[in-house]
Design an enzyme around this catalytic site. Sequence first.
Site, PDB file in Angstrom:
ATOM      1  N   ASP A 176     -11.333  -8.940   7.014  1.00  0.00           N
ATOM      2  CA  ASP A 176     -12.716  -8.858   6.502  1.00  0.00           C
ATOM      3  C   ASP A 176     -13.312 -10.264   6.427  1.00  0.00           C
ATOM      4  O   ASP A 176     -14.493 -10.478   6.731  1.00  0.00           O
ATOM      5  CB  ASP A 176     -12.748  -8.226   5.103  1.00  0.00           C
ATOM      6  CG  ASP A 176     -12.910  -6.711   5.153  1.00  0.00           C
ATOM      7  OD1 ASP A 176     -12.427  -6.110   6.135  1.00  0.00           O
ATOM      8  OD2 ASP A 176     -13.496  -6.131   4.223  1.00  0.00           O
TER       9      ASP A 176
ATOM     10  N   ASP B  25      -2.941 -18.127   1.494  1.00  0.00           N
ATOM     11  CA  ASP B  25      -4.089 -18.777   0.845  1.00  0.00           C
ATOM     12  C   ASP B  25      -4.658 -19.876   1.749  1.00  0.00           C
ATOM     13  O   ASP B  25      -5.875 -19.995   1.926  1.00  0.00           O
ATOM     14  CB  ASP B  25      -3.729 -19.321  -0.552  1.00  0.00           C
ATOM     15  CG  ASP B  25      -2.336 -19.913  -0.638  1.00  0.00           C
ATOM     16  OD1 ASP B  25      -1.576 -19.848   0.350  1.00  0.00           O
ATOM     17  OD2 ASP B  25      -1.991 -20.471  -1.698  1.00  0.00           O
TER      18      ASP B  25
ATOM     19  N   TYR C 134       0.824  -1.211   0.000  1.00  0.00           N
ATOM     20  CA  TYR C 134       0.000   0.000   0.000  1.00  0.00           C
ATOM     21  C   TYR C 134       0.860   1.264   0.000  1.00  0.00           C
ATOM     22  O   TYR C 134       0.372   2.359  -0.293  1.00  0.00           O
ATOM     23  CB  TYR C 134      -0.941   0.017   1.214  1.00  0.00           C
ATOM     24  CG  TYR C 134      -2.056  -1.019   1.164  1.00  0.00           C
ATOM     25  CD1 TYR C 134      -2.250  -1.810   0.041  1.00  0.00           C
ATOM     26  CD2 TYR C 134      -2.906  -1.196   2.241  1.00  0.00           C
ATOM     27  CE1 TYR C 134      -3.254  -2.772   0.008  1.00  0.00           C
ATOM     28  CE2 TYR C 134      -3.922  -2.149   2.211  1.00  0.00           C
ATOM     29  CZ  TYR C 134      -4.079  -2.928   1.089  1.00  0.00           C
ATOM     30  OH  TYR C 134      -5.088  -3.869   1.057  1.00  0.00           O
TER      31      TYR C 134
ATOM     32  N   LYS D  21       3.466 -15.186   2.119  1.00  0.00           N
ATOM     33  CA  LYS D  21       3.399 -15.927   0.854  1.00  0.00           C
ATOM     34  C   LYS D  21       4.846 -16.220   0.443  1.00  0.00           C
ATOM     35  O   LYS D  21       5.291 -15.873  -0.667  1.00  0.00           O
ATOM     36  CB  LYS D  21       2.639 -15.072  -0.177  1.00  0.00           C
ATOM     37  CG  LYS D  21       2.255 -15.792  -1.450  1.00  0.00           C
ATOM     38  CD  LYS D  21       1.195 -16.854  -1.282  1.00  0.00           C
ATOM     39  CE  LYS D  21       0.919 -17.548  -2.599  1.00  0.00           C
ATOM     40  NZ  LYS D  21       0.187 -18.812  -2.469  1.00  0.00           N
TER      41      LYS D  21
ATOM     42  N   ASP E  23      -5.460  -6.854   5.780  1.00  0.00           N
ATOM     43  CA  ASP E  23      -6.654  -6.153   5.322  1.00  0.00           C
ATOM     44  C   ASP E  23      -7.696  -7.173   4.851  1.00  0.00           C
ATOM     45  O   ASP E  23      -8.873  -7.151   5.257  1.00  0.00           O
ATOM     46  CB  ASP E  23      -6.235  -5.225   4.168  1.00  0.00           C
ATOM     47  CG  ASP E  23      -7.309  -4.234   3.777  1.00  0.00           C
ATOM     48  OD1 ASP E  23      -8.372  -4.220   4.423  1.00  0.00           O
ATOM     49  OD2 ASP E  23      -7.085  -3.462   2.821  1.00  0.00           O
TER      50      ASP E  23
END
Length: 381
Positions: free
Chosen positions: A256, A228, A144, A195, A252
Amino acid sequence: MPSKKMNVVLLPGDGIGPEVMAEASRVLNWMIEHRGVPATVQEFQYGAEAYRLTGAVLPPATEKALQEADAILFGATGGPEFDAIPKVERRRGSLLHIRRTLELYANVRPIVTIPALYEASSLKNRVLQGVDMVIVRELIGGIYFGEPRGIETLPDGQRRGFNTQTYTSSEIRRVARFAFEQARLRKGRVCSVDKANVMESGVLWREEVQALRDAEFQDVELTHMYVDNCAMQIVRAPAQFDVLVTDNIFGDILSDCAAMACGSLGMLPSASLGPAREGGRRSAVYEPVHGSAPDIAGKGIANPLGAILSLAMALRLSLGRPSEADLLEGAVGAALDAGARTSDIREERLPVISCRQMGDAVLRELDRVEPRFEARAEART
Ligand code: NAD
């Protein structure tokens, strides 16, 4: 317990931000009036409305107030009016800019299931039992913020968008340290998510988190998980997690996803914390995890509990009032037990209430619960 008055700044922001903030603000006033929480509260302009009135998303007076605040309660940012503001001004006043300026590197998102809301969740009851985890998200690094970034036109006329995922060892270690310290106050387990199988930044993340644990936190159990798999595990068996630490973009998205264990995004609080400064004070922004929800903004139907529970986090972490935080969380639980439901957590046979009515329900429970709470506190002393 701090005796000096704490300086609390409210930034309602955009969309449903002002609606949910109005309810959190009423609860804060209750805390000041009934529980003697030593706070002065001031509201400042921020977002699309601030731009309309002053030409700045983050007016200088607001920026100054943020620097001086002991705790900042934030509503939400974004939406169509915000998107219509020129990009330079949007970036200058963005929430990302605020987080960077205040060095809010650790975002804490507790995910605790409430039995009264099992019906509102898309997950099965047996999966929801015992879920009590904290997602610690690195907040001011990663993709970001990474440079270079942009959209360019290639010689063949195609357009190419690009962002850069980047982390330094010190950025990784400071958020990992925070996560290990949290784990020591909880069940002593950290799961670090990356990852590393395809990204070099993930390899570095994994190596640094492991090295810090081996050097300073051998009493904490550390596991690593690919993001994942983690997304799948959060919906398969969320109760397995204690503290989950991850980078900005993965945190982020995963938080959610984890929100659905609590029935709705509207239920989730968060705290964004900076480094401890002299005297123990640290910059802190408390905000619901949800955004400005343009689809329901202005209708008075938003769930204010994420904002109200963010206030509970502020009481515990910045205002030195853990008992009042417990009291407030108890009142929210009691309101839900009594059947208070906004439309996002609606349940058959229970009436749907408005944002304001949910605020009323929490205040009613505070009035009701407080004398019992007081008696229990006296019995303990
Ligand atoms: P969102 O969180 O605003 O909404 C997602 C969905 O959840 C919507 O259907 C919305 O109605 C619902 N929802 C969210 N909060 C709710 C609440 N309190 N009560 C009931 N329902 C609720 O995410 P989005 O739609 O992806 O983004 C909308 C805008 O918000 C975008 O401009 C985005 O950039 C911004 N955003 C801001 C923040 C923030 O302020 N920290 C966070 C996320 C998104």
